[in-house]
Design an enzyme around this catalytic site. Sequence first.
Site, mmCIF file in Angstrom:
data_model
loop_
_atom_site.group_PDB
_atom_site.id
_atom_site.type_symbol
_atom_site.label_atom_id
_atom_site.label_comp_id
_atom_site.label_asym_id
_atom_site.label_seq_id
_atom_site.Cartn_x
_atom_site.Cartn_y
_atom_site.Cartn_z
ATOM 1 N N SER A 159 -57.919 -48.478 -33.684
ATOM 2 C CA SER A 159 -57.776 -49.228 -32.439
ATOM 3 C C SER A 159 -57.715 -50.727 -32.750
ATOM 4 O O SER A 159 -56.867 -51.153 -33.527
ATOM 5 C CB SER A 159 -58.928 -48.874 -31.500
ATOM 6 O OG SER A 159 -58.655 -49.239 -30.179
ATOM 7 N N ASP B 164 -53.103 -39.202 -27.672
ATOM 8 C CA ASP B 164 -53.496 -40.589 -27.414
ATOM 9 C C ASP B 164 -52.518 -41.223 -26.429
ATOM 10 O O ASP B 164 -51.347 -41.414 -26.737
ATOM 11 C CB ASP B 164 -53.505 -41.372 -28.733
ATOM 12 C CG ASP B 164 -54.147 -42.748 -28.616
ATOM 13 O OD1 ASP B 164 -54.233 -43.266 -27.487
ATOM 14 O OD2 ASP B 164 -54.543 -43.298 -29.658
ATOM 15 N N HIS C 246 -57.340 -40.987 -27.321
ATOM 16 C CA HIS C 246 -57.531 -42.097 -28.259
ATOM 17 C C HIS C 246 -58.845 -41.996 -29.032
ATOM 18 O O HIS C 246 -58.896 -42.294 -30.229
ATOM 19 C CB HIS C 246 -57.471 -43.416 -27.486
ATOM 20 C CG HIS C 246 -57.614 -44.632 -28.334
ATOM 21 N ND1 HIS C 246 -56.721 -44.939 -29.342
ATOM 22 C CD2 HIS C 246 -58.542 -45.637 -28.329
ATOM 23 C CE1 HIS C 246 -57.087 -46.076 -29.923
ATOM 24 N NE2 HIS C 246 -58.194 -46.511 -29.333
#
Length: 489
Positions: A163, A403, A432
């Site tokens: 991320s 995701d 995610h």
Amino acid sequence: MESQSPIESIVFTDSCHPSQQENKFVQLISDQKIAIVPKFTLECGDILYDVPVAFKTWGTLNKEGNNCLLLCHALSGSADAGDWWGPLLGPGRAFDPSHFFIVCLNSLGSPYGSASPVTWNAETHSVYGPEFPLATIRDDVNIHKLILQRLGVKQIAMAVGGSMGGMLVLEWAFDKEFVRSIVPISTSLRHSAWCISWSEAQRQSIYSDPKFNDGYYGIDDQPVSGLGAARMSALLTYRSKCSFERRFARTVPDASRHPYPDRLPTPLTPSNAHWVVHNEGNRNRRERPCRSNGSSPTSESALNSPASSVSSLPSLGASQTTDSSSLNQSSLLRRPANTYFSAQSYLRYQAKKFVSRFDANCYISITKKLDTHDITRGRGSDSPKEVMKDLSLPVLVLGIESDGLFTFDEQVEIAKSFPNATLEKIISAEGHDGFLLEFTQVNSHIQKFQKEHLIDIMSQTNSFERLDSQVNDTNRESVFGEMEDITSW
């Protein structure tokens, strides 16, 4: 006597440093160190002085200084990688302290020790608050490199992050002599319009809280309603519809394990009952209803009306008992459907937990940092493949098909942009957050990559301090990550 270089002038201290005197969040991380950088210039041109940067280490740096494994945390993470990636940390695992000198540094803008809105500004004799300058992903990489060099690191063997952490990892790749290999996970080459929009919606939730006051609020009286709403919104982007449907569907909370939160006063009239249902979940509601004209549904005339026999709380999901003698038949027939479900209970639980460990100004600061991310910015071309054509280091890209925030297509784009990249898929329906939950798969992919590209490091064995037994416990609840069964909250 020759003056010290910027690297040599960096000193190490702990969380008791004056920069943290108003920061209650830094105490959430045990055994971390704080480096103080005397002077640092941000991309925006602002100069920060005596800049704190929090970090933790595991393992031992070898004599060549080239066995560093750098871990980069996500938006709400900290330098305590043992908390959010604990099952990957330890002997025989991907982050093995017997082979690597493992370092995790806290990003600027985070409330967990590095310079941020909750750290002390010596010039104003107060915390920075909303006056903390914009810090970018590249600022993080630049200041983190100073700390690594001060620690004696000559080369990063591998940089790993998911991320926001993956954004740092991608920026690290441009330091070709200093970084040997990278593993970006569930990230992007540039922050998409979709992600920017979600960040904006979350910031607007915070701005709309009356307590926000343009960012000038007390650390013990922050805009928790707005920050909690922002967290709820973010959580929905971190998971998937399939994940929530499979776990919650339309179930209601078990009242014995999850008592109804913030129960409202028992309604005395139909109007009052409707007000109860309408405001269920409203953290800023009044104790009692009050109409715009000043009257109240619980006025004496209303209480004396025949309809005042409606005397129990409408069904909000949890099972409740009702004295049938107090309700006429028509009232029972009109009893409303459930309006309180397990999915709501989970979101409220997560919001309540989050506002106790994070700061609203920091949330704004970091989401704006994410918005600046663009690997091509200022590099002479809008084409990622063009600006990355000379980056020949080995790259392992990990992505998740479910995701919806950093899509798998974006991971494909990352892999295609590097000359020497491998793309692997994490199988997960969790969306995610799968990169913080599917430990076995992530561990396996990284270890395979290490054996292919870091065989010299893997063949070395170094001494290391025994890890806390809780680090590898997959059943413990994480403070900063996602290590919990979301149906056992």
